[in-house]
Design a protein around this motif. Sequence first.
Motif, PDB file in Angstrom:
ATOM      1  N   ASP A  54      -7.237  -5.405   7.151  1.00  0.00           N
ATOM      2  CA  ASP A  54      -8.284  -3.974   6.360  1.00  0.00           C
ATOM      3  C   ASP A  54      -6.290  -3.356   6.287  1.00  0.00           C
ATOM      4  N   LYS A  55      -5.857  -2.977   5.424  1.00  0.00           N
ATOM      5  CA  LYS A  55      -4.832  -1.991   5.416  1.00  0.00           C
ATOM      6  C   LYS A  55      -5.861  -0.542   5.312  1.00  0.00           C
ATOM      7  N   GLU A  56      -6.796  -0.488   4.537  1.00  0.00           N
ATOM      8  CA  GLU A  56      -7.722   0.481   4.483  1.00  0.00           C
ATOM      9  C   GLU A  56      -8.654   1.400   5.926  1.00  0.00           C
ATOM     10  N   HIS A  57      -9.130   0.234   6.776  1.00  0.00           N
ATOM     11  CA  HIS A  57      -9.122   0.552   7.957  1.00  0.00           C
ATOM     12  C   HIS A  57      -8.783   0.342   8.979  1.00  0.00           C
TER      13      HIS A  57
ATOM     14  N   ASP B  64      -4.389  -2.214  -2.258  1.00  0.00           N
ATOM     15  CA  ASP B  64      -5.217  -1.212  -1.485  1.00  0.00           C
ATOM     16  C   ASP B  64      -5.161  -1.459  -0.504  1.00  0.00           C
ATOM     17  N   SER B  65      -6.376  -2.252  -0.551  1.00  0.00           N
ATOM     18  CA  SER B  65      -6.759  -2.630   0.912  1.00  0.00           C
ATOM     19  C   SER B  65      -6.511  -3.920   1.996  1.00  0.00           C
TER      20      SER B  65
ATOM     21  N   GLY C 103       0.670  -1.181   0.124  1.00  0.00           N
ATOM     22  CA  GLY C 103       0.238  -0.237  -0.039  1.00  0.00           C
ATOM     23  C   GLY C 103       0.720   1.403  -0.285  1.00  0.00           C
TER      24      GLY C 103
END
Length: 288
Positions: free
Chosen positions: A184-187, A158-159, A76
């Motif tokens: 979950d990298k996004e959240h 990305d996520s 990411g």
Amino acid sequence: MKNLQDAKKKYEEVEIPMELNNIVKNSIKEAKRKQKRRKPVKQWGIGLAAAAALFITSVNVSPALAQSLSSVPMLGSIVQVVTVQEIKIAEDNFNADISTPNVTGLENKELEQMLNDKYIAENEALYDNFQKKMEEMKAAGGGNYAVNADYEVLTDTDSLLVIQNRNLEIMASGSESATYDNIDKEHELYITLPSLFKDDSYVQVISAYIKEEMKKQMANEEVVYFLEEDGDGFASILPDQQFYITADNKLIISFDEYEVAPGYMGMVTFEIPTEVIRDILISDYYIK
């Protein structure tokens, strides 16, 4: 306390889709539960004979290792996984090669610390067990014993970030096992298998599919599985069965060597078709 307050504030400020509310709540609860159970990590004790070839390298002391880490791709935009410590032992017929990963770059420092403490504790226990068995075997006249622990980033989008931690133990025969951390990298949430589903019906649904898939494979391929109807065989996945999510958002269920099949098949995995579980998924955010 300030770190916990900061982490809580970040959770509250993140905009999360409504469909993920249950996943968020379950993930936060799981992270806090593991945080409470975490014990201080003591310095690893090294009690080997001088003849042992023992090498401990870390990012701080090994220029060569630090140089190799510079080629590790970023996950990411900010999250990175590196080898923080390596232990190599070669003494007569006893060998150990243990690599410990370290996650950096998460804004959720509570989750980051939970993961890194877990990796250290697991490899500490693995090393302690190796040392104990080696001394016991020496006292009994010798033998052959080896352990290998390494990791691999299986999914990097990305996520999503998925880290596989794999252990191989070799004595009279080999035994391979693996655990997976789905993030979950996004959240910045830790994803558990139960958190993906509306209720616990997923255990029966996935187990039924795997049983049928085992039978199909045995009918068409030269493979063998331990089935429940044949005796003490596979009956059901565990509620927290090892799993990972692929880059194309598919659910993979994983079994350790000997868990559901003979040793020659090694670890085995099953991709669960999304149409089989679509109706019981909380959402299609992770599994599509």
